[in-house]
Structure formats: C-alpha cells, structure tokens
Design a protein around this motif. Structure first.
Motif, PDB file in Angstrom:
ATOM      1  N   PRO A  54       1.004  -0.850  -0.281  1.00 31.72           N
ATOM      2  CA  PRO A  54       0.008  -0.517   0.097  1.00 31.72           C
ATOM      3  C   PRO A  54       0.346   0.502   0.017  1.00 31.72           C
ATOM      4  O   PRO A  54       2.087   1.082   0.568  1.00 31.72           O
ATOM      5  CB  PRO A  54      -1.007   0.072   1.715  1.00 31.72           C
ATOM      6  CG  PRO A  54       0.023  -1.718   1.687  1.00 31.72           C
ATOM      7  CD  PRO A  54       1.062  -2.076   1.177  1.00 31.72           C
ATOM      8  N   ARG A  55       0.565   2.348  -0.416  1.00 32.52           N
ATOM      9  CA  ARG A  55       0.932   3.719  -0.908  1.00 32.52           C
ATOM     10  C   ARG A  55       1.679   3.623   0.984  1.00 32.52           C
ATOM     11  O   ARG A  55       2.533   4.519   0.561  1.00 32.52           O
ATOM     12  CB  ARG A  55       0.344   4.420  -1.312  1.00 32.52           C
ATOM     13  CG  ARG A  55       1.368   5.580  -2.142  1.00 32.52           C
ATOM     14  CD  ARG A  55       0.291   7.124  -1.712  1.00 32.52           C
ATOM     15  NE  ARG A  55      -1.027   7.172  -3.180  1.00 32.52           N
ATOM     16  CZ  ARG A  55      -0.274   7.040  -3.800  1.00 32.52           C
ATOM     17  NH1 ARG A  55       0.497   8.534  -4.781  1.00 32.52           N
ATOM     18  NH2 ARG A  55      -1.396   6.928  -5.822  1.00 32.52           N
ATOM     19  N   HIS A  56       0.436   4.121   1.830  1.00 32.55           N
ATOM     20  CA  HIS A  56       1.248   4.447   3.202  1.00 32.55           C
ATOM     21  C   HIS A  56       2.539   3.527   3.399  1.00 32.55           C
ATOM     22  O   HIS A  56       3.314   3.961   4.419  1.00 32.55           O
ATOM     23  CB  HIS A  56      -0.287   4.580   4.161  1.00 32.55           C
ATOM     24  CG  HIS A  56      -0.650   2.976   4.689  1.00 32.55           C
ATOM     25  ND1 HIS A  56      -1.019   2.653   4.030  1.00 32.55           N
ATOM     26  CD2 HIS A  56       0.030   2.840   5.564  1.00 32.55           C
ATOM     27  CE1 HIS A  56      -1.780   1.216   4.281  1.00 32.55           C
ATOM     28  NE2 HIS A  56      -0.830   1.317   5.798  1.00 32.55           N
ATOM     29  N   VAL A  57       2.457   2.400   3.065  1.00 32.07           N
ATOM     30  CA  VAL A  57       3.332   1.970   3.808  1.00 32.07           C
ATOM     31  C   VAL A  57       4.662   2.099   2.565  1.00 32.07           C
ATOM     32  O   VAL A  57       5.998   2.477   3.402  1.00 32.07           O
ATOM     33  CB  VAL A  57       3.438   0.385   3.753  1.00 32.07           C
ATOM     34  CG1 VAL A  57       4.670  -0.631   3.801  1.00 32.07           C
ATOM     35  CG2 VAL A  57       2.442  -0.527   4.170  1.00 32.07           C
ATOM     36  N   VAL A  58       4.961   2.158   2.412  1.00 34.30           N
ATOM     37  CA  VAL A  58       5.391   2.750   0.718  1.00 34.30           C
ATOM     38  C   VAL A  58       6.606   4.192   1.651  1.00 34.30           C
ATOM     39  O   VAL A  58       7.139   4.623   1.591  1.00 34.30           O
ATOM     40  CB  VAL A  58       5.142   2.809  -0.303  1.00 34.30           C
ATOM     41  CG1 VAL A  58       6.228   3.499  -1.042  1.00 34.30           C
ATOM     42  CG2 VAL A  58       5.149   0.722  -1.030  1.00 34.30           C
ATOM     43  N   MET A  59       5.138   4.970   1.782  1.00 35.67           N
ATOM     44  CA  MET A  59       5.516   6.197   1.827  1.00 35.67           C
ATOM     45  C   MET A  59       6.043   6.717   3.316  1.00 35.67           C
ATOM     46  O   MET A  59       7.207   6.856   3.469  1.00 35.67           O
ATOM     47  CB  MET A  59       4.135   6.879   2.108  1.00 35.67           C
ATOM     48  CG  MET A  59       3.909   7.781   0.401  1.00 35.67           C
ATOM     49  SD  MET A  59       4.893   7.987  -0.926  1.00 35.67           S
ATOM     50  CE  MET A  59       5.997   9.461  -0.171  1.00 35.67           C
ATOM     51  N   ARG A  60       6.183   5.116   3.937  1.00 42.10           N
ATOM     52  CA  ARG A  60       6.630   5.622   5.465  1.00 42.10           C
ATOM     53  C   ARG A  60       7.916   5.292   5.636  1.00 42.10           C
ATOM     54  O   ARG A  60       8.972   5.845   5.760  1.00 42.10           O
ATOM     55  CB  ARG A  60       6.136   4.810   6.712  1.00 42.10           C
ATOM     56  CG  ARG A  60       6.397   4.391   7.837  1.00 42.10           C
ATOM     57  CD  ARG A  60       5.733   3.971   8.771  1.00 42.10           C
ATOM     58  NE  ARG A  60       6.537   3.417  10.161  1.00 42.10           N
ATOM     59  CZ  ARG A  60       7.881   2.500  10.270  1.00 42.10           C
ATOM     60  NH1 ARG A  60       8.091   1.967   9.496  1.00 42.10           N
ATOM     61  NH2 ARG A  60       7.791   2.888  12.031  1.00 42.10           N
TER      62      ARG A  60
END
Length: 216
Positions: A88-94
């Motif tokens: 997911p995008r939020h995992v990648v961004m973190r």
C-alpha cells in the motif's frame, strides 16, 4: 526459480528482499543502482547497458529493479520469476521517508560515492516525491508487463505487505539450493495473489533517472 527480478516502487524494499533471496537460495545478487551510477553528481556509468546485459545472460541471478529503460525489456525477457512488492502507498511512503531521512541525517555514502542532500528533497526526482507521484503509474505498468506475452512464460509473485513478503522469503528457504524452487504450482504468465484479483497472478500474502537520486 533461477533468474529473479524484484520490482516495485521506490521504498517497497526491493534490495532488502533481493539480498534475502541471495542468502536463501544462493543466487548472485546484482544491485542495479550500483551498476547504474558511476560517480559524483549521480553520473551514469557509460557501460551500464553492456554490463547489465552481460550479467542478465547468466544462468542465475537476482536484480532489484523494474529496470531503467535501456535494459528493462531485456531483464523482463530473461527473468523466469518476477517478485512484485505491491505494498500500500502508506507503507511505501513511511519506508521511503524514513530511509531518505536517515540517509540525509547520517550523510550516508551511496552509489558512486553520492549522498542524499537536504536540498534535493524538493526536487521532483527525489525518492520520496517520486514514490508519491509515480505510485499509480508504476503499479499499472508492472501489471501490464505481468500479462505481456513478450515475457512469457513468466511466473509472477505479487506480495501485498512486508509481512507477506517476509513469509514468502522464509518459504523459499525450504527448497534445495541446487535446483529450481517450487512456486506452489503456479506457472506460466499467471500470478498468484494473496488478496488482490484481476490478473491471475500468484499473490502470496520508472522513467530512467537522470542526475537525481536513485528511484528504480
């Protein structure tokens, strides 16, 4: 499974998983950024395409990149397995933010002796901005390639979280190092999915950089 291409957006954990496969399976790991960047200012290595083609002709390897444009099709054609870190995008961004923050604070030396500088954080090709703006486009391109007949037969493993990725890597350690690893019976152009549907993938669980930081 002898020639493995680990793909995903910047920050997905491609290099980490590729190194884990090297340890588990004894496959030689080649880091694309280390081959691509030659010196200060993110200078590109002039013989990058030739060196990568030579390595790709080998019988076994792991590469940690979707592939710069000049070698992308070659890597996909030579690979027998693509491991897609579709987090997911939020995992990648973190992940990508923490990585870039660490690199900038500690002044870590990267490929070709380069470092991520604070002034680069506002550039469009900074890994964090790149991961945010290109997330959807990169995902769509990987999905398209996964079903492209030019690359068949191709086994695609689509992993939706760091936890499923870690579990999948551990499972590969049960296979003998001397031969192909069993992939739960899924072969051909299909993919196996641990939740996502739509391309028949096995699902367990970018434009070429210029003078900016790596984001393959």
């Amino acid at each position: 499974m002898q020639r493995v291409l680990v793909v995903g957006i910047s920050g997905a954990g491609k290099s980490t998983l590729a190194r884990a496969l090297e340890r588990r399976l004894g496959l030689p790991f080649h880091e694309l950024d280390a081959l691509h960047f030659a010196g200060p200012g993110w200078a590109l290595r002039p013989d990058f395409a030739e060196d990568t083609a030579r390595l790709a002709r080998g019988e076994s390897w792991v590469f940690d990149s979707f592939g710069p444009a000049e070698v992308r099709d070659l890597l996909w054609q030579r690979a027998d397995t693509v491991v897609w870190l579709d987090h997911p995008r939020h995992v990648v961004m973190r992940r990508v933010l923490l990585r870039s923050l660490r690199r900038s604070l500690l002044r870590e030396r990267l490929f070709g002796g380069n470092r991520e500088a604070w002034r680069e954080w506002l550039r469009a090709d900074h890994p964090a901005w790149w991961a945010w703006t290109q997330y959807g486009a990169r995902r769509a391109e990987i999905l398209r390639r996964a079903g492209d007949p030019r690359f068949a037969p191709l086994h695609v493993v689509r992993l939706h979280s760091p936890r499923s990725a870690a579990a999948w890597v551990r499972a590969q350690g049960d296979a003998p190092h001397g031969g192909p690893v069993r992939d739960d019976g899924a072969r051909g152009r299909g993919t196996r999915d641990d939740g996502a549907r739509g391309c028949g993938t096995q699902d367990d669980g970018a434009p070429r950089p210029g003078r900016g930081t790596p984001r393959m």
